[in-house]
Write a protein that holds these residues in place. Sequence first.
Motif, PDB file in Angstrom:
ATOM      1  N   ARG B  22       0.774  -1.191   0.087  1.00  0.00           N
ATOM      2  CA  ARG B  22       0.042   0.036   0.172  1.00  0.00           C
ATOM      3  C   ARG B  22       0.853   1.358   0.129  1.00  0.00           C
ATOM      4  N   GLU B  23       1.711   1.372   0.775  1.00  0.00           N
ATOM      5  CA  GLU B  23       2.742   2.403   1.096  1.00  0.00           C
ATOM      6  C   GLU B  23       3.641   2.680  -0.456  1.00  0.00           C
ATOM      7  N   ILE B  24       3.975   1.562  -0.953  1.00  0.00           N
ATOM      8  CA  ILE B  24       4.429   1.546  -2.356  1.00  0.00           C
ATOM      9  C   ILE B  24       3.515   2.338  -3.245  1.00  0.00           C
ATOM     10  N   LEU B  25       2.436   1.659  -3.382  1.00  0.00           N
ATOM     11  CA  LEU B  25       1.590   2.386  -4.353  1.00  0.00           C
ATOM     12  C   LEU B  25       1.168   3.733  -4.277  1.00  0.00           C
ATOM     13  N   LYS B  26       1.221   4.195  -2.955  1.00  0.00           N
ATOM     14  CA  LYS B  26       1.101   5.781  -2.756  1.00  0.00           C
ATOM     15  C   LYS B  26       2.240   6.326  -3.344  1.00  0.00           C
ATOM     16  N   ILE B  27       3.688   5.826  -3.347  1.00  0.00           N
ATOM     17  CA  ILE B  27       4.656   6.591  -3.748  1.00  0.00           C
ATOM     18  C   ILE B  27       4.597   6.709  -5.327  1.00  0.00           C
ATOM     19  N   ILE B  28       4.031   5.545  -5.964  1.00  0.00           N
ATOM     20  CA  ILE B  28       4.042   5.252  -7.368  1.00  0.00           C
ATOM     21  C   ILE B  28       3.299   6.018  -8.197  1.00  0.00           C
ATOM     22  N   GLN B  29       1.790   6.357  -7.386  1.00  0.00           N
ATOM     23  CA  GLN B  29       0.886   6.820  -8.395  1.00  0.00           C
ATOM     24  C   GLN B  29       1.254   8.145  -9.096  1.00  0.00           C
ATOM     25  N   SER B  30       2.200   9.052  -8.288  1.00  0.00           N
ATOM     26  CA  SER B  30       2.376  10.434  -9.273  1.00  0.00           C
ATOM     27  C   SER B  30       3.871  10.374  -9.436  1.00  0.00           C
ATOM     28  N   SER B  31       4.436   9.374 -10.005  1.00  0.00           N
ATOM     29  CA  SER B  31       5.728   9.411 -10.585  1.00  0.00           C
ATOM     30  C   SER B  31       5.992   8.691 -11.799  1.00  0.00           C
ATOM     31  N   LYS B  32       7.126   8.764 -12.347  1.00  0.00           N
ATOM     32  CA  LYS B  32       7.290   8.037 -13.672  1.00  0.00           C
ATOM     33  C   LYS B  32       8.008   6.471 -13.529  1.00  0.00           C
ATOM     34  N   VAL B  33       7.656   6.176 -12.015  1.00  0.00           N
ATOM     35  CA  VAL B  33       8.127   4.745 -11.898  1.00  0.00           C
ATOM     36  C   VAL B  33       7.094   4.032 -12.748  1.00  0.00           C
ATOM     37  N   ILE B  34       7.940   2.834 -13.286  1.00  0.00           N
ATOM     38  CA  ILE B  34       7.040   1.656 -13.884  1.00  0.00           C
ATOM     39  C   ILE B  34       6.789   0.669 -12.684  1.00  0.00           C
ATOM     40  N   SER B  35       5.355   0.388 -12.273  1.00  0.00           N
ATOM     41  CA  SER B  35       5.238  -0.401 -11.210  1.00  0.00           C
ATOM     42  C   SER B  35       5.104  -1.859 -11.677  1.00  0.00           C
ATOM     43  N   LEU B  36       5.873  -2.979 -11.252  1.00  0.00           N
ATOM     44  CA  LEU B  36       5.751  -4.276 -11.497  1.00  0.00           C
ATOM     45  C   LEU B  36       5.000  -4.649 -10.025  1.00  0.00           C
ATOM     46  N   ALA B  37       4.542  -3.807  -9.400  1.00  0.00           N
ATOM     47  CA  ALA B  37       4.053  -3.961  -8.037  1.00  0.00           C
ATOM     48  C   ALA B  37       2.723  -4.595  -7.889  1.00  0.00           C
ATOM     49  N   GLY B  38       1.895  -3.696  -8.103  1.00  0.00           N
ATOM     50  CA  GLY B  38       0.534  -3.960  -7.732  1.00  0.00           C
ATOM     51  C   GLY B  38      -0.057  -5.133  -8.530  1.00  0.00           C
ATOM     52  N   GLY B  39      -1.396  -5.756  -8.035  1.00  0.00           N
ATOM     53  CA  GLY B  39      -1.962  -6.941  -8.793  1.00  0.00           C
ATOM     54  C   GLY B  39      -3.230  -6.538  -9.728  1.00  0.00           C
ATOM     55  N   MET B  40      -3.293  -5.019 -10.302  1.00  0.00           N
ATOM     56  CA  MET B  40      -4.415  -4.670 -10.734  1.00  0.00           C
ATOM     57  C   MET B  40      -4.524  -5.072 -12.024  1.00  0.00           C
ATOM     58  N   PRO B  41      -5.771  -5.597 -12.719  1.00  0.00           N
ATOM     59  CA  PRO B  41      -5.716  -6.040 -13.808  1.00  0.00           C
ATOM     60  C   PRO B  41      -5.778  -5.018 -14.997  1.00  0.00           C
ATOM     61  N   ASP B  42      -5.515  -5.309 -16.182  1.00  0.00           N
ATOM     62  CA  ASP B  42      -5.128  -4.526 -17.512  1.00  0.00           C
ATOM     63  C   ASP B  42      -6.562  -3.820 -17.758  1.00  0.00           C
ATOM     64  N   PRO B  43      -6.873  -2.623 -17.703  1.00  0.00           N
ATOM     65  CA  PRO B  43      -8.247  -2.018 -17.916  1.00  0.00           C
ATOM     66  C   PRO B  43      -8.655  -2.588 -19.480  1.00  0.00           C
ATOM     67  N   ALA B  44      -7.615  -2.869 -20.081  1.00  0.00           N
ATOM     68  CA  ALA B  44      -8.113  -3.303 -21.561  1.00  0.00           C
ATOM     69  C   ALA B  44      -9.118  -4.854 -21.616  1.00  0.00           C
ATOM     70  N   THR B  45      -9.136  -5.368 -20.299  1.00  0.00           N
ATOM     71  CA  THR B  45      -9.736  -6.657 -20.188  1.00  0.00           C
ATOM     72  C   THR B  45     -11.122  -6.428 -19.580  1.00  0.00           C
ATOM     73  N   PHE B  46     -11.373  -5.013 -19.190  1.00  0.00           N
ATOM     74  CA  PHE B  46     -12.700  -4.743 -18.873  1.00  0.00           C
ATOM     75  C   PHE B  46     -13.658  -4.563 -20.103  1.00  0.00           C
ATOM     76  N   PRO B  47     -14.726  -5.353 -19.878  1.00  0.00           N
ATOM     77  CA  PRO B  47     -15.844  -5.223 -21.253  1.00  0.00           C
ATOM     78  C   PRO B  47     -16.672  -3.773 -20.752  1.00  0.00           C
TER      79      PRO B  47
END
Lengths: 403, 403
Positions: B22-47
């Motif tokens: 969670r703390e990591i994800l906060k850091i990442i949100q507003s930066s140029k960091v490429i995140s291989l951290a979260g387990g969020m699905p690819d929005p392209a998969t949402f119908p």
Amino acid sequence: MPISTEEFYSILASRMQASSIREILKIIQSSKVISLAGGMPDPATFPATELKMVTQKVLTENNAQALQYSSTEGLKQLREFLLDYLLPENRKETLENIIICSGSQQGLDLVGKVLLDPGDIVIVELPSYLAALNAFHSYGGETVGIPMDDEGMKMGCLRETLNQLSKDGKKVKFIYTISNFQNPAGVTLSLVRRKELLVIAREFNLFILEDNPYEKIRFEGEAIPSIYSLDEDDRVISLGTFSKILCPGLRMAWIIGNKKIIEKIVIMKQATDLCSPILNQLIVNKYCRNYDLDKNIASNVEIYRQKKDVMLKALNKYFPAEATWTKPEGGFFVFATLPEYIDTDEMFMDSIKAEVAYVSGSPFFANGKGKNTMRLSFCYPSKEDIEEGIRRLGGVIKDRIRK
Amino acid sequence: MPISTEEFYSILASRMQASSIREILKIIQSSKVISLAGGMPDPATFPATELKMVTQKVLTENNAQALQYSSTEGLKQLREFLLDYLLPENRKETLENIIICSGSQQGLDLVGKVLLDPGDIVIVELPSYLAALNAFHSYGGETVGIPMDDEGMKMGCLRETLNQLSKDGKKVKFIYTISNFQNPAGVTLSLVRRKELLVIAREFNLFILEDNPYEKIRFEGEAIPSIYSLDEDDRVISLGTFSKILCPGLRMAWIIGNKKIIEKIVIMKQATDLCSPILNQLIVNKYCRNYDLDKNIASNVEIYRQKKDVMLKALNKYFPAEATWTKPEGGFFVFATLPEYIDTDEMFMDSIKAEVAYVSGSPFFANGKGKNTMRLSFCYPSKEDIEEGIRRLGGVIKDRIRK
């Protein structure tokens, strides 16, 4: 051989039983019974067209966000709206003071989870909201009730009880109050009492949990400042909800209060459900930004005022002289008291036979009293059903009046 | 004087700390960091288009229902769909075996709430899903880890551990397993082990909690029957979710299992949040009825397969020879192991400087080990970002390899 489940339940889970309201509602769903039992809002108060329009916009403009995971604290824009909407301009609160939760029931649950160890005491009103008592009990909290009069909790009794609990070595964590148009009793805590409550909470060093779902559903009289707004010690945690002012189906509510408590609630909510659905938060946010929430509330209040009047008129007409009831200045409920020899639990099946349902009062009383009381809701049924329901119920009660 | 919060927290709440993900994800949100951290699905998969259409229909045809309170068990039609979709035709299960919940995280929470007293043991995999460990800990459950190999939990170790716990007088309540494409390790429990697990659970009289979010995200190999489907004792509680096969933003998931456990879960859920949002349930139900869920899943699997291939190729190209990693047959994650002298927690800030993020492995290990491991997600980032992220991370790691 199938596993035997009983030995596996946690101690706290094995104590929890199905609520009587819930069982009642199940009976009612598929019958001709007129229900004065549930606390469901009138669907006529839902701004359905506007909600459909904003939902469409959200799913067009923000679909990648709306369908994705989101933050545990909740949508920033919605929290900003709430801070602006609820608090004065010179407020001290920031986004760290507020979290979005899934209905104020989740607020009750999370506050219980953060503050209660088994055996800890929660001070509650007599009677109080059943599902709040359940939430506290689910963490082993013990509820101690304080009697009310027309101005709410009696402060003398509260002080006496707190002194006694202190002598008994009991740890009291917080005082739970539904400050406006209390569920189920319909009572509103007066301004004088609100101030006294804060003095007592300071004296005994307690939190206050102010549950405030009905504040905006006021039919008459002037609004009273919330306990939260009067607090100078950061000791009031306030629960609010969109369920009664917009609609309950989105399960959107909030907790405002002490930053450290909110921070701990965020951590606990993360373990509980990660986050509330972001689609629902985006819908509510867009509705609040694009439409006039207060205007919607004002027209809803008019609907409920008329229903309340119908119920009070019917009570005068059909209930026996031996019964008394509250005249609510707001909210969803009338609370009726019958002669002591009538047990509303025991009367319930007769009233179902007469095709009308209510909620018997005793489950709302932390001390097991109130057997001759009942909660009557005017929020959901039509005016015709309110009149007819009270007529039927009056008949059931009159059959039991001793001559 | 502001209230001091520390002394008010429940014992269990005071132990709970913010998660590092969670703390990591906060850091990442507003930066140029490429995140291989979260387990969020690819929005392209949402119908998204289909979901918009069914939502519009629900809010046109069922708005009074969609915006109202609903039952704690969840929408009957959706539960019926799930029973049909998930189970064979000659199934023994009825609507009483299934409850809709708000994400499978709520499923984990409710199972913990119903089964765990402080000090009770939950057997987990080494490593296991962090937020599940948190849910169990939030009720005072203690997690004891069992090592895995390529076929999942090692059954010899499991039996040995259970014998030892029994000797020590410890009460074990259930075994928690993510049976397919495990989070974080990517391992799938083999059929032989599933059967053995059931034998051991019977022998020691334990429940099994089978968490199964990734089952349908299979890139290769044949599907293995779920532990739930192999159970003859009613001792497997199964968690499933729409988060990975439809979208997570609606927070729609389910628990299937023993009727008595489900009944108790319903009671506890009522105290927790009354009900999950009915709008969300109606949307998912209409989507599943009007569209082909499996067809949507199949095209999503193709998206994830390609991303997985990109990540594996990049790992081969950019990671040092001293590192090893899993080759997942499904799911969202690759789990990498570095030389023992590299601490991935300690390396994390350097990798943020190199503008790439991962989740360090140790929080997933109930025994505190795994300091040289990391979870790499290929689900959310673009293929270009996966390649570039692994390239950057490979550089950070290579700088630490001892010559």
